[in-house]
Motif scaffolding. Structure first.
Motif, mmCIF file in Angstrom:
data_model
loop_
_atom_site.group_PDB
_atom_site.id
_atom_site.type_symbol
_atom_site.label_atom_id
_atom_site.label_comp_id
_atom_site.label_asym_id
_atom_site.label_seq_id
_atom_site.Cartn_x
_atom_site.Cartn_y
_atom_site.Cartn_z
ATOM 1 N N UNK A 88 19.153 -9.011 50.107
ATOM 2 C CA UNK A 88 20.483 -8.786 49.532
ATOM 3 C C UNK A 88 21.085 -7.480 50.045
ATOM 4 N N UNK A 89 20.254 -6.445 50.162
ATOM 5 C CA UNK A 89 20.740 -5.181 50.714
ATOM 6 C C UNK A 89 21.169 -5.345 52.174
ATOM 7 N N UNK A 90 20.402 -6.090 52.934
ATOM 8 C CA UNK A 90 20.764 -6.336 54.341
ATOM 9 C C UNK A 90 22.093 -7.082 54.428
ATOM 10 N N UNK A 91 22.312 -8.044 53.545
ATOM 11 C CA UNK A 91 23.560 -8.806 53.549
ATOM 12 C C UNK A 91 24.760 -7.925 53.195
ATOM 13 N N UNK A 92 24.528 -6.902 52.393
ATOM 14 C CA UNK A 92 25.604 -5.971 52.036
ATOM 15 C C UNK A 92 25.931 -5.035 53.194
ATOM 16 N N UNK A 93 25.099 -5.046 54.233
ATOM 17 C CA UNK A 93 25.248 -4.108 55.343
ATOM 18 C C UNK A 93 25.276 -2.675 54.850
ATOM 19 N N UNK A 94 24.469 -2.402 53.839
ATOM 20 C CA UNK A 94 24.450 -1.079 53.234
ATOM 21 C C UNK A 94 23.636 -0.070 54.031
ATOM 22 N N UNK A 95 22.701 -0.560 54.856
ATOM 23 C CA UNK A 95 21.748 0.358 55.473
ATOM 24 C C UNK A 95 21.547 0.060 56.947
ATOM 25 N N UNK A 96 21.302 1.128 57.698
ATOM 26 C CA UNK A 96 20.951 0.974 59.111
ATOM 27 C C UNK A 96 19.470 0.653 59.254
ATOM 28 N N UNK A 97 18.656 1.238 58.389
ATOM 29 C CA UNK A 97 17.205 1.049 58.480
ATOM 30 C C UNK A 97 16.601 1.027 57.087
ATOM 31 N N UNK A 98 15.608 0.191 56.924
ATOM 32 C CA UNK A 98 14.817 0.169 55.698
ATOM 33 C C UNK A 98 13.375 0.355 56.138
ATOM 34 N N UNK A 99 12.709 1.342 55.552
ATOM 35 C CA UNK A 99 11.370 1.689 56.008
ATOM 36 C C UNK A 99 10.478 1.971 54.800
ATOM 37 N N UNK A 100 9.245 1.498 54.886
ATOM 38 C CA UNK A 100 8.247 1.750 53.857
ATOM 39 C C UNK A 100 7.513 3.041 54.192
ATOM 40 N N UNK A 101 7.569 4.004 53.283
ATOM 41 C CA UNK A 101 6.812 5.253 53.411
ATOM 42 C C UNK A 101 5.782 5.247 52.294
ATOM 43 N N UNK A 102 4.511 5.260 52.660
ATOM 44 C CA UNK A 102 3.488 5.115 51.634
ATOM 45 C C UNK A 102 2.263 5.978 51.920
ATOM 46 N N UNK A 103 1.596 6.326 50.869
ATOM 47 C CA UNK A 103 0.325 7.023 50.986
ATOM 48 C C UNK A 103 -0.843 6.059 51.118
ATOM 49 N N UNK A 104 -0.549 4.762 50.987
ATOM 50 C CA UNK A 104 -1.596 3.734 51.105
ATOM 51 C C UNK A 104 -2.148 3.697 52.526
ATOM 52 N N UNK A 105 -3.274 3.023 52.670
ATOM 53 C CA UNK A 105 -3.874 2.910 54.002
ATOM 54 C C UNK A 105 -3.038 1.996 54.891
ATOM 55 N N UNK A 106 -3.309 2.080 56.175
ATOM 56 C CA UNK A 106 -2.495 1.379 57.170
ATOM 57 C C UNK A 106 -2.518 -0.132 56.982
ATOM 58 N N UNK A 107 -3.675 -0.704 56.694
ATOM 59 C CA UNK A 107 -3.764 -2.163 56.559
ATOM 60 C C UNK A 107 -2.963 -2.671 55.365
ATOM 61 N N UNK A 108 -3.059 -1.968 54.248
ATOM 62 C CA UNK A 108 -2.281 -2.357 53.062
ATOM 63 C C UNK A 108 -0.796 -2.265 53.364
ATOM 64 N N UNK A 109 -0.389 -1.169 53.992
ATOM 65 C CA UNK A 109 1.017 -0.973 54.326
ATOM 66 C C UNK A 109 1.503 -2.021 55.323
ATOM 67 N N UNK A 110 0.690 -2.299 56.331
ATOM 68 C CA UNK A 110 1.070 -3.290 57.349
ATOM 69 C C UNK A 110 1.274 -4.662 56.710
ATOM 70 N N UNK A 111 0.350 -5.034 55.826
ATOM 71 C CA UNK A 111 0.455 -6.336 55.148
ATOM 72 C C UNK A 111 1.777 -6.444 54.386
ATOM 73 N N UNK A 112 2.104 -5.432 53.597
ATOM 74 C CA UNK A 112 3.336 -5.454 52.805
ATOM 75 C C UNK A 112 4.565 -5.389 53.706
ATOM 76 N N UNK A 113 4.546 -4.509 54.699
ATOM 77 C CA UNK A 113 5.702 -4.352 55.590
ATOM 78 C C UNK A 113 5.971 -5.630 56.379
ATOM 79 N N UNK A 114 4.922 -6.284 56.837
ATOM 80 C CA UNK A 114 5.108 -7.546 57.562
ATOM 81 C C UNK A 114 5.697 -8.612 56.658
ATOM 82 N N UNK A 115 5.231 -8.642 55.439
ATOM 83 C CA UNK A 115 5.741 -9.606 54.459
ATOM 84 C C UNK A 115 7.227 -9.385 54.176
#
Length: 176
Positions: free
Chosen positions: A12-39
């Motif tokens: 919905x945010x992408x459809x609003x053209x509200x943002x140039x970039x959406x990025x996940x910044x997390x303290x979690x480990x790389x595999x957990x972050x990769x799984x969520x970010x890919x999803x």
């Protein structure tokens, strides 16, 4: 958070053209972050400390980009404070994240994020319209009074009319 509503909210945010970039910044480990970010189909940076998140926010800001940070934890609070707009999730957020953020969503519902931006945009449009209307009304009224076309008593009485227009226009926000 791996709930499906996060993906829907980001779309919905992408459809609003509200943002140039959406990025996940997390303290979690790389595999957990990769799984969520890919999803969610977003970029990510993992194993970040609070000061790393602040630096990333500053990097975006140094490019004259407005940064919106959404967080709920103690580790997010410094970046929430640095961001142009900090949003915390009120029901799951820590007290420090809630206190630091500019906006606190009082339900743990990611669909409120795009609604927040829709509401903010509608509010700004109404404010701009109200400002333009008041400016034009006052310029016309002052010009008519200055040239003696509008008697002072009538000009004073007419000064309250734009307030009614502004209130009626602003009340449209109650239906959104």
């Amino acid at each position: 958070t791996e709930r499906s509503e996060v993906g829907v909210a980001l779309n919905n945010l992408r459809q609003q053209n509200s943002f140039d970039a959406i990025e996940l910044l997390t303290g979690d480990n790389i595999e957990t972050a990769r799984h969520l970010a890919n999803k969610l189909n977003i970029n990510f940076r993992a194993e970040l400390l609070p000061e790393d998140k602040i630096e990333i926010v500053k990097q975006y800001q140094s490019k004259n980009q407005t940064v919106v940070m959404i967080g709920d934890g103690v580790n997010d609070a410094p970046a929430l404070a640095q961001a142009n707009v900090g949003i915390s999730m009120g029901t799951t957020g820590t007290d420090v994240a809630i206190e630091t953020a500019d906006v606190t969503l009082m339900r743990d519902d990611w669909n409120l994020v795009p609604e927040l931006f829709t509401s903010a945009n509608a509010t700004m449009n109404i404010i701009k319209w109200n400002f333009g209307f008041t400016t034009a009304y006052n310029l016309v009224g002052l010009s008519l009074a200055a040239f003696g076309i509008l008697p002072p008593v009538l000009a004073a009485a007419a000064q309250s009319l734009p307030d009614v227009g502004i209130l009626l226009n602003s009340s449209r926000l109650l239906t959104k």
